[in-house]
Scaffold this motif. Structure first.
Motif, PDB file in Angstrom:
ATOM      1  N   VAL A 145     -22.176  19.078  14.017  1.00 19.08           N
ATOM      2  CA  VAL A 145     -21.472  19.482  12.723  1.00 19.08           C
ATOM      3  C   VAL A 145     -20.775  18.438  11.824  1.00 19.08           C
ATOM      4  O   VAL A 145     -21.126  18.067  10.910  1.00 19.08           O
ATOM      5  N   THR A 146     -19.959  17.484  12.619  1.00 21.59           N
ATOM      6  CA  THR A 146     -19.334  16.246  12.061  1.00 21.59           C
ATOM      7  C   THR A 146     -20.637  15.283  11.557  1.00 21.59           C
ATOM      8  O   THR A 146     -20.542  14.790  10.278  1.00 21.59           O
ATOM      9  N   PHE A 147     -21.672  15.110  12.255  1.00 23.49           N
ATOM     10  CA  PHE A 147     -22.712  14.379  12.054  1.00 23.49           C
ATOM     11  C   PHE A 147     -23.344  14.848  10.693  1.00 23.49           C
ATOM     12  O   PHE A 147     -23.646  13.984   9.554  1.00 23.49           O
ATOM     13  N   TYR A 148     -23.520  16.111  10.579  1.00 25.33           N
ATOM     14  CA  TYR A 148     -24.309  16.779   9.190  1.00 25.33           C
ATOM     15  C   TYR A 148     -23.342  16.505   8.135  1.00 25.33           C
ATOM     16  O   TYR A 148     -23.801  16.408   6.937  1.00 25.33           O
ATOM     17  N   CYS A 149     -22.273  17.052   8.427  1.00 21.26           N
ATOM     18  CA  CYS A 149     -21.216  16.852   7.348  1.00 21.26           C
ATOM     19  C   CYS A 149     -21.013  15.654   6.662  1.00 21.26           C
ATOM     20  O   CYS A 149     -20.996  15.221   5.493  1.00 21.26           O
ATOM     21  N   TYR A 150     -21.028  14.465   7.592  1.00 19.79           N
ATOM     22  CA  TYR A 150     -20.805  13.379   7.243  1.00 19.79           C
ATOM     23  C   TYR A 150     -22.164  12.840   6.495  1.00 19.79           C
ATOM     24  O   TYR A 150     -21.869  11.961   5.505  1.00 19.79           O
ATOM     25  N   GLY A 151     -23.357  13.048   6.812  1.00 14.63           N
ATOM     26  CA  GLY A 151     -24.344  12.613   5.941  1.00 14.63           C
ATOM     27  C   GLY A 151     -24.692  13.515   4.684  1.00 14.63           C
ATOM     28  O   GLY A 151     -24.824  12.843   3.882  1.00 14.63           O
ATOM     29  N   LEU A 152     -24.210  14.722   4.769  1.00 19.10           N
ATOM     30  CA  LEU A 152     -24.284  15.486   3.471  1.00 19.10           C
ATOM     31  C   LEU A 152     -23.028  14.576   2.243  1.00 19.10           C
ATOM     32  O   LEU A 152     -23.514  14.464   1.452  1.00 19.10           O
ATOM     33  N   SER A 153     -21.930  14.084   2.937  1.00 19.23           N
ATOM     34  CA  SER A 153     -21.293  13.477   2.137  1.00 19.23           C
ATOM     35  C   SER A 153     -21.681  12.226   1.603  1.00 19.23           C
ATOM     36  O   SER A 153     -21.296  11.950   0.346  1.00 19.23           O
ATOM     37  N   GLU A 154     -22.327  11.613   2.488  1.00 19.77           N
ATOM     38  CA  GLU A 154     -23.010  10.307   2.158  1.00 19.77           C
ATOM     39  C   GLU A 154     -23.739  10.427   1.157  1.00 19.77           C
ATOM     40  O   GLU A 154     -24.006   9.868   0.194  1.00 19.77           O
ATOM     41  N   ALA A 155     -24.637  11.285   1.090  1.00 19.57           N
ATOM     42  CA  ALA A 155     -25.839  11.697   0.306  1.00 19.57           C
ATOM     43  C   ALA A 155     -25.281  12.101  -1.125  1.00 19.57           C
ATOM     44  O   ALA A 155     -25.774  11.825  -2.179  1.00 19.57           O
ATOM     45  N   VAL A 212     -17.394  24.629   6.638  1.00 15.44           N
ATOM     46  CA  VAL A 212     -18.446  25.201   7.601  1.00 15.44           C
ATOM     47  C   VAL A 212     -17.788  26.022   8.898  1.00 15.44           C
ATOM     48  O   VAL A 212     -18.113  27.061   9.326  1.00 15.44           O
ATOM     49  N   THR A 213     -16.408  25.211   9.281  1.00 14.55           N
ATOM     50  CA  THR A 213     -15.667  26.130  10.260  1.00 14.55           C
ATOM     51  C   THR A 213     -15.189  27.446   9.724  1.00 14.55           C
ATOM     52  O   THR A 213     -15.134  28.379  10.357  1.00 14.55           O
ATOM     53  N   THR A 214     -14.688  27.561   8.258  1.00 19.66           N
ATOM     54  CA  THR A 214     -14.263  28.804   7.706  1.00 19.66           C
ATOM     55  C   THR A 214     -15.294  29.549   7.677  1.00 19.66           C
ATOM     56  O   THR A 214     -15.212  31.057   7.972  1.00 19.66           O
ATOM     57  N   LEU A 215     -16.538  29.290   7.497  1.00 20.84           N
ATOM     58  CA  LEU A 215     -18.043  30.219   7.092  1.00 20.84           C
ATOM     59  C   LEU A 215     -18.293  30.707   8.591  1.00 20.84           C
ATOM     60  O   LEU A 215     -18.371  31.993   8.717  1.00 20.84           O
ATOM     61  N   SER A 216     -18.206  29.766   9.528  1.00 17.04           N
ATOM     62  CA  SER A 216     -18.725  30.231  10.817  1.00 17.04           C
ATOM     63  C   SER A 216     -17.705  31.051  11.800  1.00 17.04           C
ATOM     64  O   SER A 216     -18.069  31.921  12.313  1.00 17.04           O
ATOM     65  N   LEU A 244     -25.981  31.664   8.545  1.00 16.86           N
ATOM     66  CA  LEU A 244     -27.341  31.332   8.418  1.00 16.86           C
ATOM     67  C   LEU A 244     -27.893  31.915   7.081  1.00 16.86           C
ATOM     68  O   LEU A 244     -28.927  31.160   6.530  1.00 16.86           O
ATOM     69  N   LYS A 245     -27.363  32.839   6.344  1.00 14.65           N
ATOM     70  CA  LYS A 245     -27.683  33.135   4.951  1.00 14.65           C
ATOM     71  C   LYS A 245     -27.354  31.850   4.175  1.00 14.65           C
ATOM     72  O   LYS A 245     -28.129  31.714   3.176  1.00 14.65           O
ATOM     73  N   SER A 246     -26.512  31.060   4.409  1.00 14.45           N
ATOM     74  CA  SER A 246     -26.157  29.965   3.585  1.00 14.45           C
ATOM     75  C   SER A 246     -27.163  28.996   3.643  1.00 14.45           C
ATOM     76  O   SER A 246     -27.214  28.042   2.794  1.00 14.45           O
ATOM     77  N   GLN A 247     -27.894  28.981   4.717  1.00 14.45           N
ATOM     78  CA  GLN A 247     -28.936  27.983   5.134  1.00 14.45           C
ATOM     79  C   GLN A 247     -29.968  27.924   3.884  1.00 14.45           C
ATOM     80  O   GLN A 247     -30.815  27.002   3.773  1.00 14.45           O
ATOM     81  N   ILE A 248     -30.386  29.394   3.720  1.00 13.06           N
ATOM     82  CA  ILE A 248     -31.651  29.535   2.860  1.00 13.06           C
ATOM     83  C   ILE A 248     -31.769  29.066   1.483  1.00 13.06           C
ATOM     84  O   ILE A 248     -32.380  28.239   1.304  1.00 13.06           O
TER      85      ILE A 248
END
Length: 192
Positions: free
Chosen positions: A103-113, A141-145, A153-157
């Protein structure tokens, strides 16, 4: 009254998260870096090795899953029922840590992008912007989950639609321009 457990289905529960994991952070932010550093040939070897490991793991999981009814816990359930609780625990704990840290890895990557698009040259961004944006995404993400797994899962679409559109734009861009020879020799450059 027994309530049936809610199931997410193949598309929402399996296909979408798997596709986003495969076509996610590693492909967009690190794949070009790998090609630039080790060259095209070695990159293809790395991808083939990783894909063969994934393929063998998938076959093993399929063989186990066809012999038992898979319960709550997914791969941990299969491993603990097939190999015993000791092996299941030895694999389940790192699996839990892997999922948690991803979760941290993907959030960090999204922020970098996202910050690549920001006008950094004008001095608007503070030095801690990457960390601050990452923390915001982790809290989101923590709040959503915490609210609902189905909501996550719907937010991933929409994210999958954006990834698909970006792949289509990449293909159109490659086909509409002159092709250049790829880098085949490694350069092994490090960041300044």
């Amino acid at each position: 009254m027994n309530k049936e457990p809610h199931k997410f289905g193949t598309f929402l529960g399996v296909y979408t998260p798997s596709i986003l994991t495969i076509l996610g952070l590693i492909m967009y932010l690190r794949f070009g870096w790998v090609v630039g550093n080790v060259g095209l040939i070695k990159t293809i070897v790395i991808v083939l090795m990783a894909s063969s490991i994934t393929f063998i793991t998938g076959l093993s999981a399929s063989a186990i899953a066809t012999n038992i009814k898979v319960g709550v816990g997914g791969e941990y359930y299969m491993i603990s029922r097939s190999l015993g609780l000791e092996a299941g625990g030895a694999i389940g704990i790192p699996l839990y840590l892997c999922r948690t840290l991803s979760v941290t890895f993907y959030c960090y990557g999204l922020s970098e992008a996202i910050l690549v698009l920001w006008p950094e040259s004008q001095g608007i961004l503070p030095s801690y912007a990457l960390q601050s944006l990452t923390i915001i995404f982790i809290v989101l993400v923590t709040t959503l989950s915490g609210k609902s797994a189905k909501l996550v899962l719907k937010s991933q679409i929409p994210i999958m639609i954006i990834v698909g559109a970006s792949i289509l734009a990449l293909i159109i861009g490659v086909l509409s321009q002159d092709l250049h020879a790829p880098i085949t020799k490694p350069t092994y450059q490090t960041a300044p």
